[in-house]
Scaffold this active site. Structure first.
Site, short mmCIF file in Angstrom:
data_model
loop_
_atom_site.label_atom_id
_atom_site.label_comp_id
_atom_site.label_asym_id
_atom_site.label_seq_id
_atom_site.Cartn_x
_atom_site.Cartn_y
_atom_site.Cartn_z
N ASP A 74 0.86 -1.19 0.00
CA ASP A 74 0.00 0.00 0.00
C ASP A 74 0.90 1.23 0.00
OD1 ASP A 74 -2.19 1.64 0.12
OD2 ASP A 74 -2.68 1.22 2.21
N ASP A 134 -2.86 2.45 -6.11
CA ASP A 134 -1.82 2.54 -5.08
C ASP A 134 -1.73 1.33 -4.15
OD1 ASP A 134 -4.24 3.06 -3.89
OD2 ASP A 134 -3.47 4.61 -2.56
N GLU A 135 -2.42 0.24 -4.46
CA GLU A 135 -2.28 -0.93 -3.61
C GLU A 135 -2.53 -2.21 -4.40
OE1 GLU A 135 -5.22 -1.71 -0.56
OE2 GLU A 135 -6.55 -0.19 -1.42
#
Length: 368
Positions: free
Chosen positions: A16, A112-113
């Protein structure tokens, strides 16, 4: 026993990125570094919502999905900038390339993860902790950004673990620690348990995983529906969901549960505008266009209805999404209604390449 052995052998990493949008902006704009930065809607006019905030801004209590006007009140000297999704997507692709050095089993959840299954890694490193460390270092060296990682035997625990030592953290929850870790976990920390469900659990005296573990599977299903069966297994450390590299996007949406019931059409329209903006931004982010717009309404008595309309052509246009949603709402009995939740979903997409986002997920307004 065989099932348990298979499960324990899995090595799952959840990566993350730390305050991703804000970190990219601070990296690319030296004048933003070390300052409270808010990425999202600007506070002027009707104002927007916060997509993400730098850690300097979070010290003032600014959080994702907070109205930008409120964020400005909390930190009058905060810097507000609009999102640059093209830039974030480019960085996300580079992060994905780093992941690909170690495994092809990559399941992105957003820009983003992502989950990575490194049970059998390409470089034969063998240690999931070492792989997570190398990935974090590569992101730092090559992209000048930081990421946090959670390492465990399943997706559920790995995701929670990645949030424990943010920013720039790495947390390992080994096989022998999984059950005790979940038993001590507050229910609001369970991935998938929102505020409403957490409040419902607490009213029943269920505050931790250990409390949930006291319920039978039938009791869990009776109390929490289909999710109850999932919770029953999770509190026992059982999560056999595979890391899925290719997942087709079926729908894209957002919803919001309000602090008080809406009774006037103007305030209903105002809330729909915020939700429509979130859906619009997500469609642009993932380059999706859909024909069918669905409005979800939950009333104060928890009665719930949905209304849908299919347009002649696919769209990602904000005005089309908002106006269609308003028309669907106006066609219901709003005059004598008290509404506690509204949601908008766009579906029936143009055939596109597989997108790196969850399928059929009804994303909340607060998942920005």
């Amino acid at each position: 026993m065989a099932e348990n052995d298979i499960r324990i052998k899995r090595k799952i990493i959840h990566i993350d990125m730390d305050a991703f949008y804000a970190s990219v902006e601070q990296r690319d704009n030296p004048e933003y570094r070390g300052k409270p930065l808010v990425v999202g809607g600007l506070p002027e006019g009707r104002g927007g919502v916060v997509a993400t905030a730098s850690y300097e801004a979070r010290k003032f209590g600014i959080r994702s999905a907070m109205p930008s006007k409120q964020a400005l009140q909390l930190c009058p000297h905060a810097i507000f900038v609009r999102p640059r999704f093209a830039a974030y997507k480019e960085v996300s692709q580079k992060i994905r390339e780093i992941f690909g050095r170690y495994t092809d089993l990559i399941e992105p959840l957003s820009l983003d993860e992502a989950y990575l299954d490194v049970t059998n890694d390409k470089l034969n490193i063998g240690s999931a902790i070492e792989i997570a460390q190398q990935i974090k270092q590569a992101i730092k060296d090559e992209l000048n950004l930081t990421a946090s990682a959670g390492v465990s035997v399943n997706k559920f625990v790995a995701k929670i673990a990645s949030d424990i030592k943010k920013p720039d953290g790495l947390t390992f929850i080994g096989p022998s620690s999984v059950e005790s870790f979940i038993e001590n976990l507050p229910v609001e920390k369970f991935y998938g348990v929102g505020k409403v469900t957490a409040d419902k659990m607490k009213k029943q005296g269920l505050f931790t995983g250990a409390d949930l573990k006291k319920l039978t599977e039938n009791e869990m299903i009776t109390q929490f529906g289909k999710a109850g069966a999932f919770y029953y297994r999770i509190v026992r450390g059982i999560d056999d969901r595979d890391v899925q590299p290719h997942r087709e996007t079926k729908s894209m949406g957002a919803e919001d549960t309000f602090a008080y019931d809406l009774t006037g059409i103007d305030e209903m329209y105002a809330e729909l505008e915020k939700i429509a903006k979130t859906v619009h931004d997500r469609l642009l982010r993932y380059q999706l266009k859909g024909r069918t717009i669905t409005l979800k309404i939950k009333y104060s008595d928890f009665r719930q209805i949905t209304r849908s309309l299919s347009l002649p052509n696919c769209t990602d246009d904000f005005d089309s999404i908002l106006n269609t949603s308003k028309n669907l709402l106006a066609a219901t009995d709003t005059e004598n209604s008290r509404i506690r939740l509204l949601g908008i979903t766009v579906s029936n997409f143009i055939p596109v390449e597989t997108k790196s986002i969850p399928p059929s997920d009804q994303l909340r307004l607060f998942d920005i």
